[in-house]
Design a protein around this motif. Structure first.
Motif, mmCIF file in Angstrom:
data_model
loop_
_atom_site.group_PDB
_atom_site.id
_atom_site.type_symbol
_atom_site.label_atom_id
_atom_site.label_comp_id
_atom_site.label_asym_id
_atom_site.label_seq_id
_atom_site.Cartn_x
_atom_site.Cartn_y
_atom_site.Cartn_z
ATOM 1 N N PHE A 1 22.878 10.496 19.035
ATOM 2 C CA PHE A 1 22.963 9.055 19.217
ATOM 3 C C PHE A 1 23.137 8.357 17.877
ATOM 4 C CE2 PHE A 1 20.828 10.401 23.076
ATOM 5 C CZ PHE A 1 21.456 9.630 24.039
ATOM 6 N N ILE A 2 24.158 7.498 17.808
ATOM 7 C CA ILE A 2 24.401 6.675 16.632
ATOM 8 C C ILE A 2 24.301 5.211 17.052
ATOM 9 C CG2 ILE A 2 26.062 6.024 14.845
ATOM 10 C CD1 ILE A 2 27.274 8.831 15.148
ATOM 11 N N LEU B 1 14.355 4.663 14.492
ATOM 12 C CA LEU B 1 14.652 5.678 13.470
ATOM 13 C C LEU B 1 14.309 7.081 13.949
ATOM 14 C CD1 LEU B 1 13.453 3.810 10.275
ATOM 15 C CD2 LEU B 1 15.721 4.809 10.567
ATOM 16 N N ASN B 2 13.238 7.208 14.710
ATOM 17 C CA ASN B 2 12.800 8.521 15.198
ATOM 18 C C ASN B 2 13.673 9.042 16.337
ATOM 19 O OD1 ASN B 2 10.639 8.776 13.399
ATOM 20 N ND2 ASN B 2 9.240 7.654 14.754
ATOM 21 N N LYS B 3 14.318 8.139 17.063
ATOM 22 C CA LYS B 3 15.059 8.535 18.264
ATOM 23 C C LYS B 3 16.541 8.784 18.029
ATOM 24 C CE LYS B 3 11.981 6.246 21.572
ATOM 25 N NZ LYS B 3 11.849 5.138 22.562
ATOM 26 N N VAL B 4 17.113 8.165 16.990
ATOM 27 C CA VAL B 4 18.555 8.296 16.794
ATOM 28 C C VAL B 4 18.858 9.244 15.639
ATOM 29 C CG1 VAL B 4 18.953 5.969 17.674
ATOM 30 C CG2 VAL B 4 18.768 6.341 15.206
ATOM 31 N N ASP B 5 20.104 9.712 15.603
ATOM 32 C CA ASP B 5 20.538 10.603 14.529
ATOM 33 C C ASP B 5 21.070 9.839 13.330
ATOM 34 O OD1 ASP B 5 20.536 13.530 15.793
ATOM 35 O OD2 ASP B 5 21.202 12.106 17.315
ATOM 36 N N LYS B 6 21.574 8.635 13.591
ATOM 37 C CA LYS B 6 22.165 7.849 12.515
ATOM 38 C C LYS B 6 22.157 6.377 12.899
ATOM 39 C CE LYS B 6 24.735 8.231 8.599
ATOM 40 N NZ LYS B 6 24.388 9.054 7.429
ATOM 41 N N HIS C 1 17.475 7.578 4.611
ATOM 42 C CA HIS C 1 18.404 8.708 4.551
ATOM 43 C C HIS C 1 19.196 8.879 5.856
ATOM 44 C CE1 HIS C 1 14.942 10.571 6.602
ATOM 45 N NE2 HIS C 1 15.811 11.446 7.073
ATOM 46 N N LYS C 2 18.715 8.286 6.942
ATOM 47 C CA LYS C 2 19.420 8.396 8.223
ATOM 48 C C LYS C 2 20.378 7.223 8.451
ATOM 49 C CE LYS C 2 17.248 9.877 11.864
ATOM 50 N NZ LYS C 2 16.272 10.017 12.988
ATOM 51 N N THR C 3 20.595 6.413 7.421
ATOM 52 C CA THR C 3 21.376 5.197 7.612
ATOM 53 C C THR C 3 22.572 5.123 6.666
ATOM 54 O OG1 THR C 3 20.157 3.848 6.008
ATOM 55 C CG2 THR C 3 19.231 4.014 8.221
#
Length: 217
Positions: free
Chosen positions: A2-3, A26-31, A53-55
């Protein structure tokens, strides 16, 4: 996978206003993709920056525009209301058109609940125009004005105006300053500052031409 793509201020949107909601995202999505650094910083307000780092920030894009001869035109594009700063444009442009009669002003946009009208022989209101027609006018425009009072998440009008080679004046709210390194960003913009900026561009054509060329590049 999920993005999630944020086009607007996360702190004004249901589901991402609180820190707990944003941590959950943040915990649920990949990006998470943001339309501007300003929107990204709003998302991370009161959050641990290590989670960034995930953004990533991905800006809007525009096609290259061919260079077209500029006319003595000052153009406003947007809703004709107070939040977009149309009242500031009105106050400034009336004085400009009185002082420089060889210049003309255009307003592109509409507003269902109108309270601001510009009455001047050298001003023309074009109403809502499609994207192609708007860009065609910006190609011939010398000075574009984006005087928003509210925090623009990014500011596509400013981006497109600079890509069309306009010397562009913006309020600098939200992500507007990120649309171009060559636009004139004015914090706490008011009608007097807007008038002085337009006046400077009119009276210094060489500087204006330089800004236009750098904007297009």
């Amino acid at each position: 996978k999920f993005i999630l793509y944020f086009h607007n201020d996360p702190l004004s949107m249901s589901g991402s206003k609180s820190t707990s909601e944003r941590i959950s995202i943040l915990n649920k999505v990949d990006k998470i993709i943001f339309i501007s650094e300003w929107v990204k910083e709003r998302f991370f307000k009161d959050l641990d920056t290590d989670l960034k780092h995930k953004t990533q920030v991905i800006y809007h894009s525009v096609d290259r525009r061919k260079k077209i001869s500029k006319n003595n035109i000052i153009t406003y594009v947007g809703k004709l209301n107070h939040s977009k700063g149309y009242d500031l444009f009105k106050e400034a442009i009336l004085k400009i058109l009185d002082r420089y009669p060889n210049w003309k002003a255009l307003s592109i946009g509409d507003e269902s609940r109108r309270s601001i009208y510009i009455n001047h022989k050298n001003h023309k209101e074009l109403g809502y125009l499609n994207h192609k027609k708007t860009l065609g006018i910006l190609d011939k425009t010398s000075i574009a004005v984006v005087p928003s009072k509210w925090d623009e998440p990014f500011g596509r009008v400013s981006l497109e105006a600079t890509s069309c080679g306009c010397a562009t004046i913006t309020s600098g709210t939200g992500g507007l300053s990120e649309t171009s390194n060559e636009s004139i960003n004015i914090r706490n913009l008011d009608a007097k500052k807007l008038y002085n900026s337009i006046k400077m561009l009119i009276e210094k054509p060489k500087e204006t031409s330089k800004i236009q060329n750098l904007s297009r590049k």
